[in-house]
Design an enzyme around this catalytic site. Structure first.
Site, short mmCIF file in Angstrom:
data_model
loop_
_atom_site.label_atom_id
_atom_site.label_comp_id
_atom_site.label_asym_id
_atom_site.label_seq_id
_atom_site.Cartn_x
_atom_site.Cartn_y
_atom_site.Cartn_z
CG ASP A 56 68.92 74.37 -57.67
OD1 ASP A 56 69.26 75.34 -58.36
OD2 ASP A 56 67.74 74.10 -57.39
CD GLU A 104 82.10 58.12 -45.91
OE1 GLU A 104 81.80 57.43 -46.92
OE2 GLU A 104 81.35 58.27 -44.94
#
Length: 560
Positions: A226, A275
């Protein structure tokens, strides 16, 4: 710390159920769920995570690839959940962390991915950091995590600068200090209940990397960010002066939006995301002056997608649409990112209503317009959007052809812009009315307890039940289009179109053996019959190698 944190389940392995298609997001169709208006699972009149979970099979059958959930975090709801009080907890109105975990697992079992909203530009004024900053007073380290400043004027009675809030009025609010005296001011680009974080403070970055890992460990497949363009402010927070004041679609780079420093944040975030297995993604809500600046957010070491607001704001006009399509594809190609296409979301008037009104009224329309024309154009615009290379976003209810609700009584409206004034009228409530599932019932199948915003009396005829299996219905058009898109290799993927000669007001392009024609005029237009008709948004006639494409209609052809 919220008690819900201790209820967090072990990291889910269900993400593996949707692995297997690398770069799935490059041509994905992503469905936005606004949880409070999608489905109510407990009968309290408010949509929730359990309601979403029960409707996941509908979304699978619709043919979308992923579901983006608007905020469901713990929040005082000053701005429909975009004022977050706890980023690691589910607000009780939506359920619990266990409900979120169950939803993620069920979605993955159905082959759907889950993208959650993240709100990093600002917190709620009830966030623990902000409450501590108020309590500790001027000069405290806690205040450095936000933008606290002394006021101007003889007694500090004027805001620190001339910035205005998105929701109207000054972007600054003065606090009462612990000793009871008028004190410093804090920055809020949105409502006063939404203080902006100071992203120059290292603790803010540390906290959000931790929040990312929390939800990635829960199994989410990505984040919609956002106000992705708003976290970094220009050094010194300079006045705008005579510069035109704040708009989301500003024509220039503002000192509070689209600053180059945001890209350093996203490079750090990308390292965190990489990751994790499962090809997870970031999507930017970045309102920028040009699509070329939007492309900066999706460079290879930053985010994966960015919403194409320039396309959303384009009129139903062939020349304008072609220009935006070309500029979008040209801007995204050098950075290797897919284009995105979107027609509606929870912040703008639904396109079935926008296209029902004269061009030039913008995305904040409060007029019903000609609903028949609006729906016809909306259906054609959908086929055009789904034929373009890249990823497409669908806002809940648009597959039903829902219009905006433009006659909500003042006493039920909840958009904070309505209460802030300054020329804004709270238009967003009209696109957030709960969607209809059944022909009858107190909320047309939304839930047993009514709906938090009143639904129009004629919505039973637009419901999922009424349109399912109905030839020519908008719902069946979406289902058919998404099925064709999924089946064909020459749809979705890629970064270019081959434009074909066409009369004024008509778009025609080829992608492999696929051809799309969209007539944006008010008259029927003769076109070559490019092969076998795959799908059309209206009735077309063919004879002697020629097709008559009606007004405001799109057609898909296949040469094979």
């Amino acid at each position: 710390m919220s008690q819900q944190h201790s209820a967090a389940p072990a990291p889910t392995s269900a993400v593996s159920a949707v692995e297997g298609r690398p770069d799935w997001w490059r041509d994905a169709v992503i469905y936005q769920v606004y949880p409070r208006s999608f489905a109510d699972g407990n009968g309290d009149g408010m949509g929730d995570l359990e309601g979403v979970r029960t409707r996941l099979p509908y979304l699978r059958d619709l043919g979308v690839d992923a579901v983006w959930l608007s905020p469901f975090y713990a929040s005082p709801q000053a701005d429909a959940g975009y004022d977050v009080a706890d980023y690691r907890a589910v607000d009780p109105m939506f359920g619990t962390l266990l409900d979120a975990d169950a939803l993620i697992r069920d979605a993955h079992a159905l082959g759907l991915r889950i993208i959650v909203d993240l709100v990093p530009n600002h917190s709620s004024d009830q966030y623990e950091w902000f409450k501590r900053a108020l309590a500790e007073g001027p000069g405290s380290p806690s205040r450095d995590r936000y933008h606290f400043r002394p006021g101007k004027g003889k007694n500090g009675e004027l805001p620190p600068n001339d910035w205005e809030s998105i929701f109207g009025g000054p972007a600054w609010t003065r606090v009462t200090e612990p000793d009871g005296t008028p004190g410093e001011w804090y920055l809020h680009l949105f409502a006063p209940e939404q203080p902006d974080f100071n992203w120059e403070h290292p603790a803010v970055g540390d906290e959000f990397r931790s929040i990312l890992r929390f939800w990635l460990d829960m199994g989410v497949d990505g984040f919609r960010i956002d106000v992705a363009h708003g976290m970094v402010k220009a050094e010194g927070l300079p006045d705008l002066g005579d510069h035109e004041q704040l708009t989301l679609l500003g024509n220039d780079v503002m000192p509070f939006f689209d600053q180059d420093g945001v890209h350093d944040i996203y490079r750090e975030w990308r390292l965190v995301l990489d990751e994790y297995s499962g090809d997870r993604i970031f999507v930017a809500e970045a309102w920028t002056p040009t699509v070329e600046r939007t492309a900066n957010y999706v460079r290879p070491d930053e985010l994966h997608q960015a919403f194409n607001f320039q396309y959303l704001a384009t009129h139903w006009d062939a020349a304008e649409l072609r220009t935006v399509v070309n500029r979008t594809l040209d801007a995204m190609r050098p950075v290797g990112a897919p284009a995105t296409w979107v027609l509606s979301n929870h912040d703008v008037t639904r396109h079935a209503t926008r296209f029902a009104n004269p061009a030039g009224l913008g995305t904040q329309i409060r007029l019903a317009g000609d609903r028949e024309v609006g729906l016809r154009r909306a259906r054609a615009a959908t086929l055009l959007m789904l034929a373009l290379p890249g990823s497409a976003y669908v806002y809940q209810g648009e597959e039903l052809g829902l219009p905006d609700v433009v006659d909500l009584p003042d006493e039920v409206r909840q958009d904070p812009a309505y209460f802030r004034g300054a020329g804004q009228d709270g238009f967003r409530d009209g696109c957030r009315v709960p969607i209809p599932w059944t022909r009858t019932g107190p909320s047309y199948g939304f839930g047993d307890g009514g709906s938090w915003l009143p639904q129009p009396a004629d919505w039973g005829g637009l419901s999922v039940e009424a349109q399912t299996g109905e030839p020519g219905s908008t719902l069946e058009l979406y289902r058919a289009a998404l099925a064709v898109r999924r089946e064909r290799a020459d749809l979705g993927a890629g970064d270019a179109v081959e434009w074909l000669r066409a009369p004024e007001g008509v778009l025609a392009f080829r992608r492999g053996e696929f051809v799309c024609v969209a007539n944006t005029t008010g008259e029927s237009v003769p076109m070559p019959a490019y092969g076998r008709v795959l799908l059309a948004s209206g009735e077309i006639t063919e004879a002697a190698g020629e097709a008559k494409v009606p007004a405001d209609t799109a057609v898909w052809w296949s040469a094979s």
